[in-house]
Design an enzyme around this catalytic site. Sequence first.
Site, PDB file in Angstrom:
ATOM      1  N   SER A   1       0.874  -1.366  -0.093  1.00  0.00           N
ATOM      2  CA  SER A   1      -0.033   0.011  -0.060  1.00  0.00           C
ATOM      3  C   SER A   1       1.003   1.301  -0.194  1.00  0.00           C
ATOM      4  CB  SER A   1      -0.897   0.212   1.206  1.00  0.00           C
ATOM      5  OG  SER A   1      -0.303  -0.284   2.454  1.00  0.00           O
ATOM      6  N   GLU A   2       1.900   1.280   0.791  1.00  0.00           N
ATOM      7  CA  GLU A   2       2.854   2.347   0.428  1.00  0.00           C
ATOM      8  C   GLU A   2       4.512   1.913   0.705  1.00  0.00           C
ATOM      9  OE1 GLU A   2      -0.526   4.661   1.286  1.00  0.00           O
ATOM     10  OE2 GLU A   2       0.033   2.955   2.462  1.00  0.00           O
ATOM     11  N   THR A   3       5.282   2.505  -0.101  1.00  0.00           N
ATOM     12  CA  THR A   3       6.446   2.385   0.135  1.00  0.00           C
ATOM     13  C   THR A   3       7.144   3.661   0.656  1.00  0.00           C
ATOM     14  OG1 THR A   3       7.014   0.673  -1.642  1.00  0.00           O
ATOM     15  CG2 THR A   3       8.816   1.892  -1.005  1.00  0.00           C
TER      16      THR A   3
END
Length: 315
Positions: free
Chosen positions: A73-75
């Site tokens: 979902s996020e890096t």
Amino acid sequence: MLCLFGNHKVHRVAGECARKTKDFSGSLMEIPVFTVDAFTNLPFKGNPAAVCLLDNELQDELYQNIAAEMNLSETAFVTKLKSTDTFCSGARFGLRWFTPINEIALCGHATLASAAVLFHRKENTNPVVVFETMSGELRVRQHGESLVMDFPLNKPEVQDLNKHKNLLKAVVRDLPVQDVYYCKTTKKLLVRLADTCDRSALTSLNPVAETLLKCEDSGKVKSVVVTIKGAPTSQPGYDFFSRNFAPWHGIPEDPVTGSAHTVLAAYWTGRLGKKKMLAYQCSRRGGELELELRDDDRVDIAGRAVVLLQGTLKL
């Protein structure tokens, strides 16, 4: 390419030479990368984020390509602000967050994950680390086994239910809705179900991402947060529950969302008359957040994290 995943070595050879990328000095880059389960003390729970540690900034296209490759979902990308700093001793870092399809202005779980890497893997010696971000300075400190993030409090405004009736229908079907609020800063639509709805009603929701995108294409809404009142008299005493659907960011459902709780905290403090709250985001993975509203329009968000994987990106 050789990467270390836990205690296992993984070799990738085919096509490596064709894909090598050089940094601005002309040498090959090696980027330490971690995956961290945030807002949990158990592996495979909470919200997974990738964390990359950078000595220097990258080109924007490369940030996005790495985030797409990680496909979480996020890096998060943590960057040294001074060449003399190390990840063990530095107190201030740059921080950017990318979903698989775009950069975002605020992310709670990837901030928690970034701090977990610095404190738990790099053994950073500072009591507080400061991240310079698109949402201003974000401070994170250790408190026992938890990490406490100092985040902005994002207050939503009440909405007419009819304004979003098609989107509401697509998300909550025929479940009764008590309140609809909108936060312009985060572009989050907060939907509170009636108190006749219990946790099972919330967990039964299964909206179709493509339908949500068709119902809302104005760009004003980037996620829908559905919430119900909790059961504070039953252990462990959650004050409210929530889920977060964000297909506009390429995320059908975000498992545990710190940024959503900057809005939820502002909403529920007025309904419950409490400044300290315990929240649970009841996605399939699930995660717990401790919230404490402050007098400066900020909110402390505390949670735990598990560093699950460590390796090296060779580009």
